[in-house]
Design an enzyme around this catalytic site. Structure first.
Site, mmCIF file in Angstrom:
data_model
loop_
_atom_site.group_PDB
_atom_site.id
_atom_site.type_symbol
_atom_site.label_atom_id
_atom_site.label_comp_id
_atom_site.label_asym_id
_atom_site.label_seq_id
_atom_site.Cartn_x
_atom_site.Cartn_y
_atom_site.Cartn_z
ATOM 1 N N LYS A 32 45.201 37.142 47.601
ATOM 2 C CA LYS A 32 43.944 36.962 47.786
ATOM 3 C C LYS A 32 43.172 35.311 47.377
ATOM 4 C CE LYS A 32 40.626 38.473 44.916
ATOM 5 N NZ LYS A 32 39.796 37.616 44.026
ATOM 6 N N THR A 33 43.685 35.455 46.005
ATOM 7 C CA THR A 33 42.940 33.755 45.846
ATOM 8 C C THR A 33 44.135 32.578 46.277
ATOM 9 O OG1 THR A 33 43.089 35.058 43.444
ATOM 10 C CG2 THR A 33 43.030 32.872 43.537
ATOM 11 N N ASP A 217 34.653 35.314 48.424
ATOM 12 C CA ASP A 217 35.302 36.680 47.166
ATOM 13 C C ASP A 217 34.838 37.424 46.775
ATOM 14 O OD1 ASP A 217 37.847 37.069 46.139
ATOM 15 O OD2 ASP A 217 36.971 34.717 44.282
ATOM 16 N N GLU A 218 34.912 38.130 46.760
ATOM 17 C CA GLU A 218 34.991 39.824 45.697
ATOM 18 C C GLU A 218 33.645 40.234 47.057
ATOM 19 O OE1 GLU A 218 36.808 41.423 44.126
ATOM 20 O OE2 GLU A 218 37.763 39.559 42.428
ATOM 21 N N GLN A 248 38.139 48.842 45.798
ATOM 22 C CA GLN A 248 37.989 48.187 44.303
ATOM 23 C C GLN A 248 36.885 48.002 43.826
ATOM 24 O OE1 GLN A 248 41.255 45.258 42.921
ATOM 25 N NE2 GLN A 248 41.377 44.736 44.898
ATOM 26 N N ARG A 600 46.403 47.535 37.985
ATOM 27 C CA ARG A 600 46.596 45.686 37.551
ATOM 28 C C ARG A 600 49.099 46.289 36.703
ATOM 29 N NH1 ARG A 600 43.625 43.844 39.144
ATOM 30 N NH2 ARG A 600 43.744 45.738 40.505
#
Length: 747
Positions: A32-33, A217-218, A248, A600
């Site tokens: 994503k980043t 973002d997010e 998420q 994670r």
């Protein structure tokens, strides 16, 4: 070579689709980043002026990381980007425009402590009891109202109880005093720009023309006010690109609304949707387990994560007798991971649902000299509410401890303010008394107002009562009685905020710790427990270091990754948390929270649950979380007591789109709880070591795995409800449910 060559095909398509509304559904570990970074760099490379790009994140760390990466791709042009958190960038706009709302540009920004102090001052002026209504609770309710766009007048109209009525009265004055002080709180940094845009359309049009491209973002973490701000700014050009993952979305308690991302296609008809489904982080087994879990949710954007990584080990499910065994199992697994796979301690994370769970884990790590660090919180015995209660116990153990008494003299609030404390100190100094003795001094009668004097005398009487009772009660009984007497659990429950409920759980966990200590140490004194706690605190400080196991809540773990992850406490009422059990939407958020924790892990993942767990000072039976049943057993390896392992060898035939039925019958085994499974769902089998109930009789010598040897003194109930009262040599008298006790005849 263009930097776009570093992207996979779907990532590149998402980066190159610059115009119109775009939603990038970015699965866990899908890069994503990188996509956000490259998309911003691509805009600059295509000639878009940096000051016309608004890039919004949720943390400064994320913004700084992206800025650095963009600068590495396109050079100094990135320095003029409007990139940062929602609060920082809209505060920047307010510095330019706040005079249109009646503020000066040098306005102050109040943080949570400042806001709470203001609320406290208003409550004092309005003679609102801070014992009946806590300032933190009032402040939290005001914040919730502001973020729901509810005015003080509207809150007062809706009020159906005294708490809401008092909050509305404080809220109204709170807003007036903020404005009079030329100050804004954190909520205002988003609310005031929305007010500005709605009142001054010319200003809105200016910013719409300036920010021709908006990146978020997010997006799944946005709240109502952030959603409306983005709608206002994007209305002219519709060049808005949001990146997020509905799976998420775990911050509803902070106001995040998952509908924002689920409804994006309705809000922006004709938008382009890209799904980043290739996971670069986890093994196939970890990803398969997480994906099979999250597919149980109804509210979601369909996607199928996949990875070209190795299969890896199956996810280990540790079935533990109690929470102490859970801690021991984690320690054993950590030592095995380091030995077999040559990992460092900082490659390992232990995740839990509530902060209170860390206490048992911390104890196990300390006993085995494994250094750890806590992220997003403080060590259990250093949390404020724990230190407050320990200070009470220290005064009971040693009434000469002036510092501990000063810590608790007005905790919880009991009308003993700074002026009163100064006068008590003066009397103590003049008469050469301890502060505890000075509380009873007749000289206070001429120095203190009646209300303050009454509060001081009541405080002294309560402490004196428990100083005497400590000789007659066990440490755990003393602690439970004290906590009940001071009313702290009731106050935190009435406050009913996420923070207060977490603090309440921590206090209950302290009671459990004291009970466990007295169970394990026959004849233990209060001083013995306090000494152990003091030594623990010293070791905590000494052991912290760079190479340490990371402990944190599942919420705090979002955005991080570790080679090995342990997730503890997969039990009904804990994960999912008990507050969520009556709502499908809340259960789905709990499922997303576990999904975040599972994803994670890069190489190995451990899930654990305990058949019994200390809660509020009692050992209670726990039910295995429904979430374990929802994971495709193909990806799981069960490990029961004594290291027994059961591995699933065939894929589950579960229909992943349908809601999972909660098991009606729970079968107890030596390995833990398991639902009565359908034949098509292979489950691990364990040898049943339980004692036949009919063979038990009063007077029989028995042995319990945890409490050791003892003798049955009473039997009661039949079948599933059969119980025994056993007088154990070391642990004292216990009442046990026989189907879980696994008593063995003989000592």
């Amino acid at each position: 070579m263009s930097f776009l060559e570093h992207l996979n095909p779907v990532q590149r398509q998402a980066v190159e689709a610059l115009d119109g509304p775009v939603m990038i559904v970015a699965g866990a570990g899908s890069g994503k980043t990188r996509v956000l970074t490259y998309r911003t760099a691509h805009l600059l490379e295509r000639g878009v002026r940096p000051e016309s790009i608004l890039a919004l994140t949720f943390t400064n760390k994320a913004a700084d990381e992206m800025k650095g990466r963009i600068a590495g791709l396109v050079g100094p042009a990135s320095h003029a980007l409007w990139m940062g958190t929602f609060h920082s960038l809209f505060a920047r706009i307010l510095r330019f425009e706040c005079e249109h709302l009646g503020y000066h540009r040098n306005f102050s920004i109040y943080d949570t402590d400042d806001s709470q102090a203001l609320v406290k001052s208003i409550m004092a002026d309005k003679l609102i009891s801070q014992q009946q209504f806590t300032p933190s609770g009032i402040r939290s309710r005001i914040s919730h109202a502001k973020n729901s766009l509810v005015t003080p007048a509207e809150m007062l109209r809706r009020a159906q109880d005294l708490v809401s009525e008092r909050t509305a009265n404080v809220y109204d004055e709170y807003e007036r005093r903020l404005h009079r002080a030329n100050a804004m709180d954190f909520d205002d940094l988003l609310l005031k720009p929305l007010e500005l845009f709605r009142k001054h359309h010319d200003i809105l049009r200016r910013y719409q023309q300036r920010f021709r491209y908006i990146l978020v973002d997010e997006y799944q973490d946005t709240n109502r006010v952030q959603y409306l701000l983005l709608q206002e700014l994007a209305a002219a050009h519709k060049n808005i690109c949001v990146v997020g993952d509905d799976a998420q979305s775990i911050y509803a308690f902070r106001g995040a609304d998952i509908r924002n991302i689920l409804d994006f296609e309705k809000d922006y008809p004709g938008c382009t949707v890209f799904r980043l489904e290739q996971n670069y982080r986890s093994t196939k087994n970890i990803l398969g387990a997480a994906d099979s879990l999250i597919r149980q949710n109804v509210d979601q954007i369909p996607k199928k994560l996949w990875t070209s990584n190795a299969d890896g080990d199956q996810v280990t499910v540790d079935v533990c007798e109690d929470d102490r065994e859970e801690g021991r199992r984690i320690v054993q697994a950590i030592e095995e991971e380091i030995r077999r796979h040559k990992l460092s301690l900082n490659d390992i994370a232990i995740l839990y649902r509530t902060n209170a769970q860390s206490r048992v884990i911390e104890d196990a790590l300390r006993r085995n000299s494994i250094p750890y660090t806590i992220v997003g919180g403080v060590a259990f015995y250093k949390r404020k509410e724990i230190k407050d209660l320990l200070a009470y116990l220290k005064v009971l153990a040693n009434p000469l401890d002036n510092e501990s008494l000063l810590r608790i003299i007005n905790v919880p609030a009991r009308s003993i303010g700074d002026v009163t404390i100064r006068r008590i100190k003066s009397v103590a100094a003049g008469e050469r008394l301890s502060l505890f003795e000075a509380l009873a001094s007749p000289h206070l009668e001429g120095l203190l107002a009646d209300r303050a004097l009454r509060a001081v005398r009541q405080f002294h009487a309560m402490l004196s009562k428990y100083v005497d009772l400590k000789k007659q009660m066990s440490v755990s009984e003393l602690a439970r009685a004290l906590v009940d007497d001071i009313g702290i659990l009731r106050l935190l429950k009435e406050e009913n905020t996420a923070e207060s409920l977490a603090r309440r759980e921590n206090i209950q966990e302290l009671i459990s710790a004291i009970t466990e200590f007295t169970d394990m140490h026959e004849g233990a004194l209060l001083e013995d427990f306090l000494q152990e706690v003091s030594l623990i605190a010293d070791v905590d400080t000494a052991e912290f270091g760079r190479n340490a196991v990371t402990l944190m809540t599942l919420h705090a773990a979002k955005g991080l990754e570790f080679a090995v992850v342990f997730i503890t406490g997969l039990e009904e009422g804990l994960l999912p948390i008990s507050l969520a059990l009556d709502s499908r939407e809340e259960i789905e958020e709990e499922r997303r929270l576990l999904y975040v924790g599972m994803t994670r892990a890069e190489q190995r993942l451990y899930l654990s649950h305990a058949r019994m767990r200390y809660h509020q000072g009692e050992m209670l039976v726990s039910l295995r979380s429904r979430f374990i049943e929802e994971i495709d057993p193909l990806h799981l390896a069960y490990r029961g007591r004594n290291g027994m392992t059961g591995r699933s060898t065939s894929a589950s035939t579960r229909s992943h789109g349908a809601p999972v039925r909660r098991p009606k019958q729970l079968v107890a085994s030596s390995g833990g709880f398991s639902s009565d499974p359908a034949p098509s769902e292979p489950m691990p089998r364990y040898e049943d070591e339980s004692q036949e109930h009919t063979a038990l009789r009063v007077g029989l010598a028995v042995t319990h795995e945890t409490f050791g040897p003892g003798r049955i003194v009473a039997l009661d109930g039949k079948g599933e409800n059969a119980r025994a009262v056993v007088d154990f040599v070391s642990a004292g008298r216990k009442q046990l449910l026989l189907k879980f006790a696994h008593l063995r005849a003989g000592s």
